[in-house]
Scaffold this motif. Structure first.
Motif, PDB file in Angstrom:
ATOM      1  N   GLN A   1      34.435  57.482  39.254  1.00  0.00           N
ATOM      2  CA  GLN A   1      34.077  56.765  40.480  1.00  0.00           C
ATOM      3  C   GLN A   1      33.348  55.458  40.156  1.00  0.00           C
ATOM      4  O   GLN A   1      33.562  54.446  40.816  1.00  0.00           O
ATOM      5  N   VAL A   2      32.507  55.512  39.138  1.00  0.00           N
ATOM      6  CA  VAL A   2      31.792  54.302  38.718  1.00  0.00           C
ATOM      7  C   VAL A   2      32.777  53.232  38.268  1.00  0.00           C
ATOM      8  O   VAL A   2      32.664  52.062  38.649  1.00  0.00           O
ATOM      9  N   LEU A   3      33.765  53.613  37.463  1.00  0.00           N
ATOM     10  CA  LEU A   3      34.729  52.648  36.947  1.00  0.00           C
ATOM     11  C   LEU A   3      35.597  52.069  38.065  1.00  0.00           C
ATOM     12  O   LEU A   3      35.915  50.873  38.064  1.00  0.00           O
ATOM     13  N   ASN A   4      35.998  52.909  39.031  1.00  0.00           N
ATOM     14  CA  ASN A   4      36.785  52.404  40.154  1.00  0.00           C
ATOM     15  C   ASN A   4      35.981  51.408  40.978  1.00  0.00           C
ATOM     16  O   ASN A   4      36.490  50.375  41.411  1.00  0.00           O
ATOM     17  N   GLN A   5      34.713  51.745  41.205  1.00  0.00           N
ATOM     18  CA  GLN A   5      33.828  50.844  41.947  1.00  0.00           C
ATOM     19  C   GLN A   5      33.620  49.547  41.177  1.00  0.00           C
ATOM     20  O   GLN A   5      33.603  48.459  41.748  1.00  0.00           O
ATOM     21  N   TRP A   6      33.494  49.667  39.876  1.00  0.00           N
ATOM     22  CA  TRP A   6      33.330  48.521  38.979  1.00  0.00           C
ATOM     23  C   TRP A   6      34.495  47.544  39.160  1.00  0.00           C
ATOM     24  O   TRP A   6      34.299  46.331  39.274  1.00  0.00           O
ATOM     25  N   ASP A   7      35.725  48.088  39.188  1.00  0.00           N
ATOM     26  CA  ASP A   7      36.903  47.231  39.341  1.00  0.00           C
ATOM     27  C   ASP A   7      36.921  46.545  40.704  1.00  0.00           C
ATOM     28  O   ASP A   7      37.314  45.377  40.819  1.00  0.00           O
ATOM     29  N   ARG A   8      36.516  47.250  41.747  1.00  0.00           N
ATOM     30  CA  ARG A   8      36.483  46.633  43.082  1.00  0.00           C
ATOM     31  C   ARG A   8      35.471  45.495  43.132  1.00  0.00           C
ATOM     32  O   ARG A   8      35.722  44.458  43.757  1.00  0.00           O
ATOM     33  N   ILE A   9      34.353  45.686  42.479  1.00  0.00           N
ATOM     34  CA  ILE A   9      33.331  44.637  42.456  1.00  0.00           C
ATOM     35  C   ILE A   9      33.844  43.412  41.706  1.00  0.00           C
ATOM     36  O   ILE A   9      33.642  42.276  42.147  1.00  0.00           O
ATOM     37  N   LYS A  10      34.513  43.632  40.584  1.00  0.00           N
ATOM     38  CA  LYS A  10      35.054  42.508  39.814  1.00  0.00           C
ATOM     39  C   LYS A  10      36.030  41.695  40.656  1.00  0.00           C
ATOM     40  O   LYS A  10      36.043  40.469  40.617  1.00  0.00           O
ATOM     41  N   GLU A  11      36.858  42.406  41.427  1.00  0.00           N
ATOM     42  CA  GLU A  11      37.904  41.721  42.200  1.00  0.00           C
ATOM     43  C   GLU A  11      37.378  41.133  43.495  1.00  0.00           C
ATOM     44  O   GLU A  11      37.659  39.967  43.823  1.00  0.00           O
ATOM     45  N   ASN A  12      36.596  41.907  44.250  1.00  0.00           N
ATOM     46  CA  ASN A  12      36.217  41.487  45.598  1.00  0.00           C
ATOM     47  C   ASN A  12      34.889  40.740  45.683  1.00  0.00           C
ATOM     48  O   ASN A  12      34.704  39.926  46.590  1.00  0.00           O
ATOM     49  N   VAL A  13      33.976  41.014  44.765  1.00  0.00           N
ATOM     50  CA  VAL A  13      32.669  40.354  44.798  1.00  0.00           C
ATOM     51  C   VAL A  13      32.609  39.194  43.812  1.00  0.00           C
ATOM     52  O   VAL A  13      32.153  38.094  44.149  1.00  0.00           O
ATOM     53  N   GLU A  14      33.091  39.442  42.609  1.00  0.00           N
ATOM     54  CA  GLU A  14      33.040  38.395  41.589  1.00  0.00           C
ATOM     55  C   GLU A  14      34.224  37.433  41.672  1.00  0.00           C
ATOM     56  O   GLU A  14      34.219  36.392  41.020  1.00  0.00           O
TER      57      GLU A  14
END
Length: 310
Positions: free
Chosen positions: A130-143
């Protein structure tokens, strides 16, 4: 460990890093160390890689004292390179550290409530996946990481081939493109090994015909480079390709078993170095030449090295 001890350790770490920074600055200053002053970020790349592998080896061995030394070397090399950029006015060491800390906070909104990545928290995070999936969403949508043609483009082309294979397989698996059983993965290794055997036999057959010249007809001038190769050249290229497939399958097998291929290969290299050096030394002391005619002696010394734990 209580909060007071944590605070003391944090203060010690800050003071220790400041001391390291000042030492690096002295080494790079006029009148400092000639070798250190000659280095550039490019010349330091190999040192960083080697020290990282040595640190990994110490951690794998469970040797805390050695790990402390080797991790210190990794920190030194990374800090030295960062300071070189600071000297070039590209960025400061402090900026690199602050950017790293900001990224850690941003990508861990389940730990830091003030994180910019809080918008990507869609569930209570309790597992590493779950951490890694959230990590990817942050990279794409926030960063705002740019959209790539494929998720595999996230793996740098400059990675060593073994590491790149491992990382691409992990990326593909995140998209559900993966084997469903370990037995299937193992079977693929044996399948690729058989194809290597067949490709080698084809090369031997092509060489036995004596046809090593490429096609020279007018029509062939417009054909692909591979079509203009001789049968032996095409067979050699195919053998290379099949060996690549075999290595890729082995890396995949390692991944499924939880083994890092780069680390495993590095340990194998180091083990071979230790044992061969032992054999070489013993053969020299015994006055036995290493010329291929004394393999039994070499094997005996090799076994001695194994028994000695080298």
């Amino acid at each position: 460990m209580n909060d007071i001890q944590n605070d003391r350790n944090a203060e010690k770490a800050a003071a220790a890093y400041k001391r390291l920074y000042e030492t690096i600055r002295t080494l790079r200053a006029p009148g400092g160390c000639p070798w250190d002053r000659e280095q550039t970020p490019l010349t330091m790349r190999r040192d960083l890689i080697e020290e990282t592998f040595e640190a990994v080896d110490a951690v794998s061995a469970g040797d805390a004292a050695h790990a402390k030394e080797e991790l210190g070397d990794v920190i030194l090399n990374a800090s030295m390179i960062a300071y070189m950029y600071e000297q070039q006015n590209d960025f400061s060491v402090a900026e690199a550290l602050d950017e790293l800390t900001d990224k850690l906070i941003r990508r861990h909104p389940h730990v830091f409530p003030q994180s910019e990545g809080m918008s990507e928290v869609t569930e209570k995070v309790t597992t590493g996946e779950q951490v890694l999936n959230q990590w990817d969403r942050i990279k794409e949508n926030v960063e705002g990481r740019k959209q790539l043609k494929t998720i595999l483009d996230e793996v740098p082309e400059g990675f060593p081939p073994l590491l790149r294979a491992y990382k691409m397989q992990k990326k593909a698996a995140k998209k559900g493109f993966d084997w469903q059983s370990i037995e299937s993965v193992k079977a693929k290794v044996y399948e690729e090994l058989e194809e290597v055997r067949e490709a080698f036999q084809a090369l031997q057959d092509a060489k036995s015909t004596g046809d090593t010249s490429g096609s020279k007809t007018a029509a062939d001038k417009d054909s692909t480079p591979r079509a203009r190769m001789s049968p032996a050249e095409r067979a050699a290229l195919h053998l290379e390709e099949e060996f690549g497939d075999l290595l890729f399958a082995v890396v995949n097998y390692m991944r499924h078993l939880g083994v890092d291929p780069e680390t495993a290969m590095d340990r194998a290299n180091r083990k071979f170095y230790r044992r061969f050096a032992y054999v070489e030394e013993r053969m020299t002391k015994a006055g036995i030449p290493m010329d291929g005619d004394h393999l039994q002696d070499e094997d005996a010394f090799w076994n001695d090295a194994k028994k000695a734990g080298l």
